[in-house]
Design a protein around this motif. Structure first.
Motif, short mmCIF file in Angstrom:
data_model
loop_
_atom_site.label_atom_id
_atom_site.label_comp_id
_atom_site.label_asym_id
_atom_site.label_seq_id
_atom_site.Cartn_x
_atom_site.Cartn_y
_atom_site.Cartn_z
N ASP A 186 52.14 56.77 54.84
CA ASP A 186 52.96 55.67 54.48
C ASP A 186 52.28 54.37 54.02
O ASP A 186 52.55 53.61 53.14
CB ASP A 186 54.12 55.49 55.53
CG ASP A 186 55.28 56.52 55.57
OD1 ASP A 186 55.50 57.07 54.47
OD2 ASP A 186 55.71 56.73 56.45
N ASP A 187 51.21 53.97 55.01
CA ASP A 187 50.54 52.68 54.69
C ASP A 187 49.74 53.00 53.20
O ASP A 187 49.70 52.05 52.53
CB ASP A 187 49.57 52.55 55.86
CG ASP A 187 50.11 51.91 57.00
OD1 ASP A 187 51.19 51.38 56.86
OD2 ASP A 187 49.36 51.51 58.15
N ALA A 188 49.23 54.09 53.09
CA ALA A 188 48.42 54.30 51.87
C ALA A 188 49.43 53.99 50.48
O ALA A 188 48.98 53.45 49.72
CB ALA A 188 47.71 55.57 51.88
N VAL A 189 50.53 54.69 50.80
CA VAL A 189 51.48 54.66 49.54
C VAL A 189 51.88 53.10 49.59
O VAL A 189 52.22 52.56 48.36
CB VAL A 189 52.77 55.45 49.76
CG1 VAL A 189 53.85 55.16 48.76
CG2 VAL A 189 52.38 56.88 49.69
N ALA A 190 52.20 52.54 50.80
CA ALA A 190 52.64 51.12 50.70
C ALA A 190 51.63 50.20 49.81
O ALA A 190 52.04 49.58 48.97
CB ALA A 190 52.78 50.58 51.85
N PHE A 191 50.32 50.35 50.20
CA PHE A 191 49.29 49.25 49.63
C PHE A 191 49.09 49.73 48.20
O PHE A 191 48.63 48.92 47.44
CB PHE A 191 48.37 49.33 50.61
CG PHE A 191 48.18 48.36 51.60
CD1 PHE A 191 48.25 47.09 51.45
CD2 PHE A 191 48.36 48.81 53.09
CE1 PHE A 191 48.23 46.26 52.46
CE2 PHE A 191 48.43 47.89 53.94
CZ PHE A 191 48.22 46.68 54.06
N ALA A 192 49.24 51.06 48.01
CA ALA A 192 48.98 51.61 46.64
C ALA A 192 50.12 50.90 45.71
O ALA A 192 49.73 50.43 44.58
CB ALA A 192 48.81 53.16 46.63
N ALA A 193 51.27 51.06 45.97
CA ALA A 193 52.33 50.62 45.32
C ALA A 193 52.36 49.03 45.22
O ALA A 193 52.53 48.59 43.98
CB ALA A 193 53.79 51.06 46.14
N LEU A 194 52.15 48.37 46.28
CA LEU A 194 51.91 46.82 46.01
C LEU A 194 50.91 46.77 45.38
O LEU A 194 50.80 45.56 44.39
CB LEU A 194 51.50 46.32 47.54
CG LEU A 194 51.12 44.93 47.75
CD1 LEU A 194 52.41 44.25 47.10
CD2 LEU A 194 50.97 44.45 49.13
N SER A 195 49.82 47.19 45.23
CA SER A 195 48.60 46.97 44.20
C SER A 195 49.04 47.23 42.94
O SER A 195 48.81 46.43 41.85
CB SER A 195 47.50 47.93 44.56
OG SER A 195 46.78 47.64 45.96
N ALA A 196 49.92 48.23 42.64
CA ALA A 196 50.53 48.54 41.44
C ALA A 196 51.27 47.25 40.74
O ALA A 196 51.44 46.87 39.76
CB ALA A 196 51.09 49.90 41.25
N VAL A 197 52.12 47.13 41.83
CA VAL A 197 52.99 45.71 41.70
C VAL A 197 52.33 44.39 40.94
O VAL A 197 52.74 43.92 40.19
CB VAL A 197 53.98 45.62 42.71
CG1 VAL A 197 54.68 44.32 42.65
CG2 VAL A 197 54.69 46.51 43.00
N VAL A 198 51.19 44.35 41.86
CA VAL A 198 50.37 43.27 41.52
C VAL A 198 49.79 43.12 40.25
O VAL A 198 49.93 42.34 39.41
CB VAL A 198 49.19 43.09 42.62
CG1 VAL A 198 48.18 41.97 42.27
CG2 VAL A 198 49.81 42.59 43.90
N GLU A 199 49.38 44.50 39.71
CA GLU A 199 48.84 44.52 38.56
C GLU A 199 49.60 44.32 37.38
O GLU A 199 49.44 43.83 36.45
CB GLU A 199 47.84 45.87 38.50
CG GLU A 199 47.48 46.28 37.20
CD GLU A 199 46.44 46.87 36.99
OE1 GLU A 199 45.94 47.55 35.89
OE2 GLU A 199 45.57 47.39 38.13
#
Length: 640
Positions: A518-531
């Motif tokens: 869940d942490d990996a998905v959360a940060f991956a999705a957050l990174s995608a949002v930032v991009e």
């Protein structure tokens, strides 16, 4: 406080033992303390402290008797009148204790009664009586010292103003020419009136400060040895050169402001007083680090600023600084590194960038635009500072953009987390490629795919950022999660957010390596949002920095409010911090690498060494990148 709270037990520690009233004869009210009598109390204000005592209608009368004792015979009669164990004595002892606690009393001169030293004397004596713990010793130290005012132009306005300020402080000063000093700098050196015949002893007893004046701006260095003061002066002059205001007449008050400030710092050091920067009460100054005074002419003002100079000479400056261990500490040091006058990095600023759904900040690195994003603006600022420092230090190591360069973090644990996540990202990418291309039968790293879908029961942060990406921003994305074989270490999960048709980064919009799926998905999705946000709102940016869970190592459970659950960023990071040690152990086992401290090579540019030194002084850590490996582009977005 309320004096009525005092009881008989506060009069003496044991029956018959001396108390504060018995020793009152040693003390008197500090010069300059103002007293305002209130209907049921009294207010006292000193140099930097004050206290209001409240009680019944008799408290002003009690204060009148105590004030007479402090100004006159010392309280012997009052001590006899207040019987041991009585409420009167308890109240008197309480008031005296408050005066001590707020530093409003000073010891009487030896063999004298009445006012403190200097109350009826000269201005210097009154000042020492108002600020020194032991005015007599401070005055004696000034009498024993002599100061040399050295300058390339001894008759210049700065040197003359410094000599006048020292003279007003009662310090003997001799002005002399020093041709090796740069024009616009004056060196003040204080030493004993009778110089030691031994050079080492003489150097140890000397205190120095440099005052410098440039067009429209000037500085006063921290007090130190001659070598340290001159090194600080060179560093400050170099940093302030870009802020010089060319043209126009110099403000006549600027040399006087700088010279008097330099004289005050030196006099305080000789007399054993606190440095004036400590009297400012400025929460922006970092305890344990020196402060330089920087003054500007438009408008005319002077401010103390924490100074992380490039050259460390004195023992107290060379001593290693403690690592940053909390997010609040890291955030407090960012203004030091990015100070507009004395800093080494450009300050990250939200400007007109959006702060929702993710927060973006913008800064400049070597003339190129850097954009950083995270769940909050303060976290984005920290990521921006770390990445900007890495890019600048990287030039000192390889000179080639994109090569694996030093890794910067707010303390060793944060830096290690950033470095290991980058190394672990390679393993995660290899597993994803193996599962995609060969059905999970080959690849240099062990691991297995982990199903993940946004269903009830998942972590709220993973659900939130996935929802923001696919619903709010409308990105048609999939997520692939793998559990990596850490070889006996803690669990390591790799997540990639993939978008069909995206070719610039191989279809990967965001990636993360964390301790849970869940942490990996959360940060991956957050990174995608930032991009996605950065592509829309800052397309001109040369560098994009996306977040990682390494910042969780700086979170502290005590910083979480009682109502904050895992849906709040602070609570989420504090929760993740508990898993960080095992994650780093797992990543080290997975990659077979443990990051080591990094130093600039001997031939590195002076700016690189200055940045490295400033980072270390502020409690940041600089670690070497994994040998032979490039910065992972989908994890850190070093450039785009």
């Amino acid at each position: 406080m309320t004096v009525d709270q005092a009881g008989p037990d506060m009069a003496t520690s044991q029956e018959g033992e001396p108390d504060a009233l018995d020793s009152l004869g040693r003390w008197t009210l500090r010069p300059g303390v103002s007293v305002t009598v209130l209907p049921h109390g009294v207010h006292l204000r000193g140099w930097i402290t004050s206290v209001t005592l409240e009680g019944g209608a008799g408290l002003p009368v009690l204060w009148g008797r105590l004030a007479e004792a402090l100004a006159g015979e010392g309280g012997a009669e009052l001590a006899r009148a207040a019987v041991a164990g009585s409420p009167l004595r308890a109240a008197l002892v309480t008031v005296i204790g408050q005066l001590h606690d707020h530093d409003l009393l000073v010891e009487r001169p030896a063999g004298e009664k009445g006012d403190a030293a200097g109350e009826n004397g000269d201005a210097v004596g009154q000042w020492l009586g108002a600020v020194a713990d032991r005015p007599e010793e401070a005055a004696a130290a000034l009498i024993r010292s002599r100061v040399r005012v050295l300058a390339a132009r001894p008759d210049g306005p700065l040197a003359r103003a410094a000599a006048r300020a020292l003279d007003r402080a009662g310090v003997r000063a001799a002005t002399a020419e020093a041709s090796d000093l740069p024009d616009g700098q004056v060196l003040l050196v204080a030493g004993p009136a009778e110089p030691s015949p031994f050079a080492a002893e003489q150097d140890a007893e000397e205190r120095s400060v440099v005052v410098g004046l440039r067009p429209g701006v000037g500085f006063v260095t921290p007090v130190g040895s001659v070598g340290q003061a001159r090194a600080d002066a060179d560093g400050l002059a170099d940093r302030l050169r870009r802020r010089e205001a060319l043209g126009g007449a110099e403000h006549p008050g600027l040399p006087a402001l700088l010279a008097s400030s330099a004289a005050q710092r030196l006099v305080c050091a000789v007399a054993g007083l606190r440095d004036p920067s400590a009297e400012a009460g400025d929460a922006r100054l970092i305890p344990g680090l020196p402060a330089a005074l920087v003054a500007e002419r438009e408008p005319l003002r002077g401010e103390y600023r924490t100074w992380a100079g490039p050259v460390l000479v004195d023992a107290d400056r060379v001593r290693p600084r403690a690592d940053v261990r909390a997010l609040t500490e890291a955030l407090a040091r960012i203004p030091v590194l990015t100070d507009r006058l004395a800093g080494v990095l450009d300050e990250p600023d939200p400007g007109a960038l959006p702060q929702l759904p993710a927060a973006l900040v913008l800064s400049s690195v070597a003339g190129e635009v850097l954009v950083s994003g995270s769940a909050r603006a303060d976290l984005a600022r920290l990521e921006a500072v770390c990445r900007a420092a890495e890019l600048l230090l990287q030039k000192g190591e390889s000179g080639l953009e994109g090569e694996g360069g030093p890794v910067v973090g707010a303390g060793a644990v944060h830096a290690r987390g950033r470095a290991l996540r980058r190394a672990g990202a390679e393993a995660g990418t290899a597993v994803q490629q193996r599962d995609t291309r060969s059905g999970g039968t080959a690849g240099p790293f062990g691991g297995a795919a982990v199903p993940w879908s946004p269903e009830p029961g998942r972590h709220p942060q993973a659900l939130h950022w996935w929802s923001v990406l696919v619903r709010r921003l409308g990105v048609d994305a999939d997520v692939a999660v793998s559990r990596l074989d850490a070889g006996g270490g803690g669990a390591v999960f790799h997540a990639e957010v993939q978008v069909q048709g995206r070719t610039a980064t191989g279809g990967v919009l965001g990636a993360a390596v964390e301790a849970s799926a869940d942490d990996a998905v959360a940060f991956a999705a957050l990174s995608a949002v930032v991009e996605v946000q950065a592509a829309a709102d800052a397309p001109h940016a040369r560098h994009l920095v996306t977040p990682s869970g390494a910042v969780a190592s700086l979170a502290r459970p005590e910083a979480t409010a009682p109502w904050e659950d895992a849906g709040w960023t602070t609570a989420w990071l504090a929760e993740s911090a508990a898993r960080e040690p095992e994650l780093q152990e797992g990543l080290a086992a997975l990659t077979g690498w443990f990051p080591q401290p990094w130093e600039p090579p001997a031939d590195a540019h002076a700016d690189v060494r200055a940045l490295w030194s400033a980072l270390r002084q502020c409690g940041f850590s600089v670690l070497s990148a994994r040998p032979g490996h490039r910065t992972h582009p989908t994890l850190t977005k070093g450039s785009r």
